[in-house]
Design a protein around this motif. Structure first.
Motif, PDB file in Angstrom:
ATOM      1  N   ARG A  39       0.831  -1.210   0.000  1.00 46.74           N
ATOM      2  CA  ARG A  39       0.000   0.000   0.000  1.00 46.74           C
ATOM      3  C   ARG A  39       0.866   1.261   0.000  1.00 46.74           C
ATOM      4  O   ARG A  39       0.525   2.262  -0.631  1.00 46.74           O
ATOM      5  CB  ARG A  39      -0.946  -0.009   1.199  1.00 46.74           C
ATOM      6  CG  ARG A  39      -1.960   1.130   1.140  1.00 46.74           C
ATOM      7  CD  ARG A  39      -3.030   0.987   2.192  1.00 46.74           C
ATOM      8  NE  ARG A  39      -2.479   1.124   3.524  1.00 46.74           N
ATOM      9  CZ  ARG A  39      -3.123   0.801   4.636  1.00 46.74           C
ATOM     10  NH1 ARG A  39      -4.349   0.302   4.570  1.00 46.74           N
ATOM     11  NH2 ARG A  39      -2.568   0.950   5.812  1.00 46.74           N
ATOM     12  N   LYS A  61      -2.417   7.008   1.512  1.00 45.05           N
ATOM     13  CA  LYS A  61      -2.175   7.636   2.802  1.00 45.05           C
ATOM     14  C   LYS A  61      -1.205   8.797   2.564  1.00 45.05           C
ATOM     15  O   LYS A  61      -0.058   8.762   2.997  1.00 45.05           O
ATOM     16  CB  LYS A  61      -1.630   6.607   3.795  1.00 45.05           C
ATOM     17  CG  LYS A  61      -2.725   5.718   4.408  1.00 45.05           C
ATOM     18  CD  LYS A  61      -2.160   4.718   5.388  1.00 45.05           C
ATOM     19  CE  LYS A  61      -2.633   4.963   6.795  1.00 45.05           C
ATOM     20  NZ  LYS A  61      -4.029   4.583   7.041  1.00 45.05           N
ATOM     21  N   LEU A  73     -10.027   3.917   1.348  1.00 42.61           N
ATOM     22  CA  LEU A  73      -8.729   3.304   1.586  1.00 42.61           C
ATOM     23  C   LEU A  73      -8.866   1.795   1.790  1.00 42.61           C
ATOM     24  O   LEU A  73      -9.777   1.331   2.479  1.00 42.61           O
ATOM     25  CB  LEU A  73      -8.087   3.932   2.824  1.00 42.61           C
ATOM     26  CG  LEU A  73      -6.621   3.577   2.931  1.00 42.61           C
ATOM     27  CD1 LEU A  73      -5.772   4.749   2.512  1.00 42.61           C
ATOM     28  CD2 LEU A  73      -6.257   3.119   4.310  1.00 42.61           C
ATOM     29  N   ILE A  89      -6.274  -2.708   5.927  1.00 42.78           N
ATOM     30  CA  ILE A  89      -5.808  -4.064   6.187  1.00 42.78           C
ATOM     31  C   ILE A  89      -6.599  -4.664   7.359  1.00 42.78           C
ATOM     32  O   ILE A  89      -6.883  -5.857   7.377  1.00 42.78           O
ATOM     33  CB  ILE A  89      -4.283  -4.041   6.403  1.00 42.78           C
ATOM     34  CG1 ILE A  89      -3.639  -3.702   5.040  1.00 42.78           C
ATOM     35  CG2 ILE A  89      -3.752  -5.375   6.937  1.00 42.78           C
ATOM     36  CD1 ILE A  89      -2.287  -3.080   5.114  1.00 42.78           C
ATOM     37  N   THR A  90      -7.013  -3.818   8.292  1.00 40.14           N
ATOM     38  CA  THR A  90      -7.900  -4.290   9.357  1.00 40.14           C
ATOM     39  C   THR A  90      -9.247  -4.684   8.734  1.00 40.14           C
ATOM     40  O   THR A  90      -9.835  -5.709   9.091  1.00 40.14           O
ATOM     41  CB  THR A  90      -8.122  -3.185  10.399  1.00 40.14           C
ATOM     42  OG1 THR A  90      -6.870  -2.571  10.693  1.00 40.14           O
ATOM     43  CG2 THR A  90      -8.730  -3.746  11.671  1.00 40.14           C
ATOM     44  N   THR A 144      -5.975   0.153  11.920  1.00 36.68           N
ATOM     45  CA  THR A 144      -4.824  -0.309  12.684  1.00 36.68           C
ATOM     46  C   THR A 144      -4.763   0.311  14.078  1.00 36.68           C
ATOM     47  O   THR A 144      -4.555  -0.385  15.070  1.00 36.68           O
ATOM     48  CB  THR A 144      -3.518   0.002  11.914  1.00 36.68           C
ATOM     49  OG1 THR A 144      -3.484  -0.819  10.759  1.00 36.68           O
ATOM     50  CG2 THR A 144      -2.290  -0.280  12.761  1.00 36.68           C
ATOM     51  N   TYR A 150      -5.190  14.086   5.199  1.00 39.56           N
ATOM     52  CA  TYR A 150      -5.448  14.255   6.630  1.00 39.56           C
ATOM     53  C   TYR A 150      -5.527  15.737   6.962  1.00 39.56           C
ATOM     54  O   TYR A 150      -6.366  16.153   7.777  1.00 39.56           O
ATOM     55  CB  TYR A 150      -4.397  13.460   7.429  1.00 39.56           C
ATOM     56  CG  TYR A 150      -4.461  12.024   6.950  1.00 39.56           C
ATOM     57  CD1 TYR A 150      -5.387  11.146   7.487  1.00 39.56           C
ATOM     58  CD2 TYR A 150      -3.733  11.603   5.835  1.00 39.56           C
ATOM     59  CE1 TYR A 150      -5.556   9.878   6.958  1.00 39.56           C
ATOM     60  CE2 TYR A 150      -3.893  10.335   5.293  1.00 39.56           C
ATOM     61  CZ  TYR A 150      -4.809   9.472   5.860  1.00 39.56           C
ATOM     62  OH  TYR A 150      -4.992   8.235   5.322  1.00 39.56           O
ATOM     63  N   GLU A 174     -16.238   6.409   4.836  1.00 42.61           N
ATOM     64  CA  GLU A 174     -15.283   6.129   5.912  1.00 42.61           C
ATOM     65  C   GLU A 174     -15.582   7.032   7.085  1.00 42.61           C
ATOM     66  O   GLU A 174     -16.364   7.977   6.978  1.00 42.61           O
ATOM     67  CB  GLU A 174     -13.847   6.398   5.444  1.00 42.61           C
ATOM     68  CG  GLU A 174     -13.400   5.496   4.315  1.00 42.61           C
ATOM     69  CD  GLU A 174     -11.890   5.346   4.280  1.00 42.61           C
ATOM     70  OE1 GLU A 174     -11.314   4.873   5.269  1.00 42.61           O
ATOM     71  OE2 GLU A 174     -11.298   5.727   3.255  1.00 42.61           O
ATOM     72  N   THR A 209      -9.955   7.960  10.278  1.00 46.11           N
ATOM     73  CA  THR A 209      -8.982   7.081   9.609  1.00 46.11           C
ATOM     74  C   THR A 209      -9.400   5.632   9.804  1.00 46.11           C
ATOM     75  O   THR A 209      -8.582   4.767  10.107  1.00 46.11           O
ATOM     76  CB  THR A 209      -7.565   7.308  10.135  1.00 46.11           C
ATOM     77  OG1 THR A 209      -7.587   7.075  11.543  1.00 46.11           O
ATOM     78  CG2 THR A 209      -7.094   8.719   9.875  1.00 46.11           C
TER      79      THR A 209
HETATM   80  C1  LIG Z   1      -5.143   3.994   7.577  1.00 46.06           C
HETATM   81  C2  LIG Z   1      -6.552   4.252   7.218  1.00 46.06           C
HETATM   82  C3  LIG Z   1      -7.562   3.277   7.354  1.00 46.06           C
HETATM   83  C4  LIG Z   1      -7.323   1.940   8.001  1.00 46.06           C
HETATM   84  O1  LIG Z   1      -6.413   1.124   7.335  1.00 46.06           O
HETATM   85  P1  LIG Z   1      -5.679  -0.046   8.122  1.00 46.06           P
HETATM   86  O2  LIG Z   1      -4.812  -0.684   7.105  1.00 46.06           O
HETATM   87  O3  LIG Z   1      -6.719  -0.948   8.631  1.00 46.06           O
HETATM   88  O4  LIG Z   1      -4.924   0.609   9.220  1.00 46.06           O
HETATM   89  C5  LIG Z   1      -8.833   3.569   6.892  1.00 46.06           C
HETATM   90  N1  LIG Z   1      -9.123   4.755   6.342  1.00 46.06           N
HETATM   91  C6  LIG Z   1      -8.195   5.737   6.210  1.00 46.06           C
HETATM   92  C7  LIG Z   1      -8.577   7.018   5.590  1.00 46.06           C
HETATM   93  C8  LIG Z   1      -6.890   5.510   6.664  1.00 46.06           C
HETATM   94  O5  LIG Z   1      -5.984   6.477   6.574  1.00 46.06           O
END
Ligand SMILES: *Cc1c(COP(=O)(O)O)cnc(C)c1O
Length: 351
Positions: free
Chosen positions: A92, A191, A251, A254-255, A297, A196, A227, A230
């Motif tokens: 990623r 990311k 996004l 991974i969770t 995460t 952000y 979403e 994050t």
């Molecule tokens: C990092 C993030 C997530 C979660 O991703 P993971 O891989 O589960 O940590 C979801 N949405 C956004 C906008 C993020 O930046």
């Protein structure tokens, strides 16, 4: 490394209070960094945590070529250290880098940095439940030049800090129907730092109205939930776990993938499809039990207990027998080495 001044700012794990701490302020003893110039990465180096010194002309300060990742290291029951699905995080990171026109990170470089840093700071990986080491790889454009163009020099660094589950209380959120996080053809799937920065103002308005967070809806119609902060969003009602499909604006968490895999594996019906907030509204108005939760995460799984849609409050289910807690527990058990790692998610670091 002539652009780095390595004034050490040492902190020791032995002096750190893992029982009570504020997230995100204390670095571990070391950091790891590599530099890109003349079309190639150097082999990277481990150093005591210190400061970066850059020219004020460095491109990262002006045109936003910055991307990051976030993953965790856990202490397994057998005492060894494991990072969770690092390969997916590396992949990623490179998808984000490609979209930002930045130099990709070779797999060996990513893994040698991760291993070297975690070996050096292994005593920072806590064994306490609900605690882990948060790992933050990031890449910034360092070429000193005023002018919009892709940088030809980069810094890739990895830093770490201890973490507990970020939100230990259920969230109150608001459906956002004006501001936009991401859109088709945009950069929502990366990311990159700018995503952000752009979220801060709408989130601060929501906070001013008494909410912890907001739910982003699709940019075109403000109809489909995408979403929250994050976190990826999940909904559970009528025996079905629903989550919006990943794409340009969502996004690829991974969770999210881990929770979906665990749900499917235990026979739960899973649907990856757009979900309009009006559909959720109807479900909640009929009194159907519905769970709404965020996954990521940092937080792992966080329940949403109050949901405001166009001025009306709804209260999704957050009782102790909720599916979200069961899935979170299963995920934690795998990451702690308490049950077999049947999906090969744990990547052990040799000490
Ligand atoms: C990092 C993030 C997530 C979660 O991703 P993971 O891989 O589960 O940590 C979801 N949405 C956004 C906008 C993020 O930046």
């Amino acid at each position: 490394m002539d652009n780095l001044s390595l004034a050490p700012q040492t902190s020791a794990a032995e002096e750190f209070n893992f029982d009570q701490f504020e997230f995100g302020v204390t670095p571990t003893t070391h950091w790891w960094h590599a530099s890109y110039a003349d079309g190639a990465w150097d082999k990277g180096a481990l150093n005591l945590f210190g400061k970066i010194s850059l020219s004020p002309f460095a491109l990262c300060f002006h045109y936003g070529q910055t991307v990051f990742e976030a993953l965790k290291a856990f202490r397994l029951r057998n005492g060894r250290i494991s990072t969770f699905r690092p390969r997916e995080h590396w992949e990623r990171l490179n998808r984000s880098l490609e979209r930002m026109c930045m130099a990709p990170i070779p797999e060996e470089l990513f893994f040698s940095g991760l291993e070297e840093l975690l070996k050096a700071d292994s005593n920072w990986v806590p064994a306490e439940k609900d605690t882990a080491l948060y790992i933050r790889p990031f890449v910034i454009a360092t070429e000193p030049r005023l002018g919009v163009k892709p940088s030809e020099e980069y810094l890739f660094a990895i830093v770490c800090t201890p973490i507990r589950h970020l939100y230990n209380h259920p969230l109150q959120v608001k459906m956002e129907t004006h501001f936009v996080r991401a859109t088709e053809g945009g950069v929502g799937y990366t990311k990159c730092g700018g995503n952000y920065a752009a979220s801060l103002y709408p989130a601060s308005l929501a906070r001013g109205e008494g909410y912890d967070q907001l739910i982003w809806t699709d940019a075109l119609h403000h109809r489909y939930m995408e979403e929250s902060g994050t976190m990826n969003l999940m909904f559970y009602f009528n025996d079905t776990l629903i989550t919006p499909p990943v794409g340009d604006s969502i996004l690829k968490g991974i969770t999210r993938d881990s929770i979906l895999t665990l749900a499917r594996d235990s026979g739960i019906r899973v649907e990856e499809r757009p979900l309009a907030y009006t559909e959720l509204q109807q479900v909640l108005e009929k009194g159907i039990k519905a769970e709404v939760f965020g996954v990521g995460t940092a937080v792992v799984v966080v329940p949403i207990a109050r949901l405001n849609i166009n001025g009306r409050d709804y209260y999704p289910y957050t009782g102790p027998d909720a599916l979200m807690y069961r899935l979170q527990q299963e995920l934690e058990s795998i990451r702690r080495g308490l049950v077999p790692d049947r999906f090969k998610w744990n990547y052990e670091i040799g000490e």
